[in-house]
Design an enzyme around this catalytic site. Structure first.
Site, PDB file in Angstrom:
ATOM      1  CG  LEU A 133      -1.940  -0.991   1.354  1.00 37.17           C
ATOM      2  CD1 LEU A 133      -2.738  -1.069   2.743  1.00 37.17           C
ATOM      3  CD2 LEU A 133      -3.038  -0.837   0.423  1.00 37.17           C
ATOM      4  CG  ASP A 134       0.124   4.514  -2.904  1.00 32.18           C
ATOM      5  OD1 ASP A 134       0.861   3.454  -3.383  1.00 32.18           O
ATOM      6  OD2 ASP A 134      -0.562   5.059  -3.448  1.00 32.18           O
ATOM      7  CE  LYS A 135       6.284   8.176   4.863  1.00 33.22           C
ATOM      8  NZ  LYS A 135       7.330   8.848   4.617  1.00 33.22           N
TER       9      LYS A 135
END
Length: 285
Positions: A133-135
């Site tokens: 998942l994106d940060k």
């Protein structure tokens, strides 16, 4: 490394070869090693690939440590792990916003994988990244706990047997459900960003469901048919409804990106259990 799986009541009779190849999706290389080394046991006895299995049988697979490379990482904070589900083969956790999924440099210590490594170290177990998942994005994320199940989960993701449902809050009023099919490519001017690129971009499909509409924002659910970097963020911005708090694709300031992987649907690769794992309450409740 040795792993035993009791076949579920729903298991249909078949050969061990078909079980490994067609049911469990074990990669060819791994099947080859298991066969030539006689590392498959049926009810605790060495088995041949042509033997038949049935519900209730115990299949044991022995894996050689030298066949798999694992890069040791620094241990993080085990108390930071928000556990959603765990068994011998898989673990699902709720990733906080602002935390990277995994380290990109050997000396990093503050990613989710570092924290998970600390959590599993006491059990002498490891975590393997299945997806990311994106940060800035929070929510359900799946890790493998052994090298046997890792490639199997990868194939299940490719076959869309595993998928996530996202919640987001966007700017503006959305009035109807839709499917966005704009192709996504790299931004030539900013390596952090992606752009709509119908000529050179990769196919990207996002199904959008409107859940609630407020005076200035809308709450939506998204399901992806593809997994492009920043896909939901780029697609929503492209239709004039960027996600609230997005630091890359809109200009208004916010505490954080309001994007959350709220649900994951999967069939357990070995037990065949239909699983629905949630990470709630939503980030804006």
């Amino acid at each position: 490394m040795e792993y035993s799986i009791t076949l579920p009541a729903s298991q249909q009779p078949m050969t061990i070869r078909d079980l490994l190849e067609k049911e469990w999706l074990v990669p060819r290389k791994v099947r080859h090693f298991l066969r030539v080394r006689k590392n498959v046991l049926l009810n605790h006895e060495t088995a041949m690939f042509h033997q038949e299995i049935k519900a209730g049988d115990v299949i044991t697979l022995r894996l050689e440590e030298t066949d798999y490379q694992y890069q040791d990482i620094h241990l993080g904070n085990k108390k930071a792990i928000q556990l959603l589900f765990e068994d011998e083969h898989i673990i699902l956790v709720n990733k906080p916003a602002g935390v990277k999924t995994h380290p990109n440099q050997p000396d990093e210590t503050d990613t989710l994988l570092n924290d998970l490594a600390a959590y599993l170290a006491e059990k002498q177990q490891r975590a393997y990244v299945v997806h990311r998942l994106d940060k800035e994005t929070s929510g359900v994320i799946l890790f493998a706990k052994n090298p046997l199940v890792l490639p199997i989960l990868g194939r299940l993701l490719e076959q869309k047997t595993i998928y996530r449902r996202y919640q987001a809050v966007v700017w503006g009023k959305l009035t109807k459900n839709s499917t966005i099919t704009k192709k996504i490519g790299r931004d030539r001017h900013d390596r952090r960003k992606r752009v709509i690129d119908e000529r050179k971009g990769k196919t990207a499909i996002t199904h959008l469901e409107v859940h609630a509409v407020q005076q200035k924002t809308s709450e939506v659910y998204c399901v992806l048919d593809t997994g492009r970097t920043h896909q939901i963020r780029v697609h929503l911005a492209s239709i004039g409804h960027p996600i609230v708090g997005d630091p890359l694709y809109q200009n208004k300031k916010g505490k954080r990106l309001l994007l959350h992987a709220s649900e994951m649907f999967l069939v357990h690769p070995f037990t065949k259990e239909q699983m629905h794992v949630t990470a709630k309450p939503g980030l804006w409740e």
